[in-house]
Enzyme design. Sequence first.
Site, mmCIF file in Angstrom:
data_model
loop_
_atom_site.group_PDB
_atom_site.id
_atom_site.type_symbol
_atom_site.label_atom_id
_atom_site.label_comp_id
_atom_site.label_asym_id
_atom_site.label_seq_id
_atom_site.Cartn_x
_atom_site.Cartn_y
_atom_site.Cartn_z
ATOM 1 N N ASP A 22 44.058 41.471 31.955
ATOM 2 C CA ASP A 22 44.999 40.786 32.854
ATOM 3 C C ASP A 22 46.425 41.270 32.608
ATOM 4 O OD1 ASP A 22 42.789 39.444 33.680
ATOM 5 O OD2 ASP A 22 43.330 37.511 32.790
ATOM 6 N N GLU B 161 39.639 40.263 27.898
ATOM 7 C CA GLU B 161 39.952 39.762 29.231
ATOM 8 C C GLU B 161 41.455 39.541 29.394
ATOM 9 O OE1 GLU B 161 38.158 39.122 32.051
ATOM 10 O OE2 GLU B 161 36.563 40.220 31.069
ATOM 11 N N GLU C 38 43.314 51.452 48.031
ATOM 12 C CA GLU C 38 42.185 52.011 47.301
ATOM 13 C C GLU C 38 42.627 52.694 46.022
ATOM 14 O OE1 GLU C 38 39.808 55.903 48.265
ATOM 15 O OE2 GLU C 38 39.103 54.258 49.505
#
Length: 515
Positions: A397, A393, A306
């Site tokens: 990444d 994007e 988490e």
Amino acid sequence: MGMWASLDALWEMPAEKRIFGAVLLFSWTVYLWETFLAQRQRRIYKTTTHVPPELGQIMDSETFEKSRLYQLDKSTFSFWSGLYSEIEGTLILLFGGIPYLWRLSGRFCGYAGFGPEYEITQSLVFLLLATLFSALTGLPWSLYNTFVIEEKHGFNQQTLGFFMKDAIKKFVVTQCILLPVSSLLLYIIKIGGDYFFIYAWLFTLVVSLVLVTIYADYIAPLFDKFTPLPEGKLKEEIEVMAKSIDFPLTKVYVVEGSKRSSHSNAYFYGFFKNKRIVLFDTLLEEYSVLNKDIQEDSGMEPRNEEEGNSEEIKAKVKNKKQGCKNEEVLAMNSFLCFFLFAVLIGRKELFAAFGFYDSQPTLIGLLIIFQFIFSPYNEVLSFCLTVLSRRFEFQADAFAKKLGKAKDLYSALIKLNKDNLGFPVSDWLFSMWHYSHPPLLERLQALKILEMQMFTLKTNVMKDFQFLKLYVSLLHISVHFLNENLVCAYSCHSLIMLTFWAVIPKWDRLCAFGI
């Protein structure tokens, strides 16, 4: 000499004819360009019949072939529906479809005792007829797409009765929102004087805020069932994640999307301190099944990453304090659009170009300016946003890889692609023009982790697949925020240019170029 003579003859044509010709020319230029790109991509679908070596260990031949055939069918459908749409639009313009529908609306109003002075009433009838025509002409294409293409490839979950009931409901709800809002907007423009664009901007801003606020509670439930995400580990993970990145999450919903399609998705909406997350039930079903399978196979409890996943999200959405200004950016862009409309609405040659010689209805002015005159600007802006989105994007990444989370992101991207039968190979030009998110193969190559052993994916990623999908969706927030800043910047440029056009005497010659 012949070419110059032709140009001289062009300049001698009435301004409205040059404007009309430029609009048609630009429309078909865009269509031919889009068709050229689509054919390049279709060639990829036809010729790439085997899994690329880079994907040999992560995509089986059966899934690859299903994806290829699905995209081929969608490509064929897109070609014919696009051709029909372009021909229909051209015929409507050539044969005066817009002024005809306006006159027809006037006749209907006359039957009800409303004369030409009731322009707003006539505008509402025009909108009703136009949306009805659009719904009827688009219905066969929608039916074919749903019950032939989507059905063939296992995505459709609708019955014909459900589909038709849903279509009627959408039309009715659309009219219930569109007509009152349009009437008030037209009234504000009519009585607003020289500064009507300020009042119109404020009105649309308020309407947008209200609609976004009430959407999930009052509008969306008319079509799909929305339920709060049940208490449990997943909800706790989402809430902890949102709190850790100062995301003002108020509610998490589950939408019953499975009755329409087996596609999975997740999205965000809301303004200011009222942000909400919506998860498709198909996505949650996959999460439950995956976790159950993993526990049965390995006897292990799902690992708790988490904190790591939250840090990934926090790092990429770290510009949230800047991004939360998106409401201001949207408001500014809306203001500029109305200002440009105020500058151009007085140009009678614009109305004459589309068959309105004796009147200049406000609604028609909105249609002409925003749909036709601004079309070059819209195309350029759309491409700029696509390029910028792809850039962010790739940056997201790269950051995931830097944090050591490349393997998790890598696996989530693969699973998302498989679930929706996305084709991993794309033509570079088609991809550059259309894809705001890079194709799978490009992203995996950028991550440079294709040599990883695949047995670790099941134990380390599939357990967190649901959360990773949420992560991918959250990355889009930062992209959206930054895109809006580009909208604002480009709108400022257009504002300068159109203000210049408004004061020079030969404005009509510039319009002849379709600028």
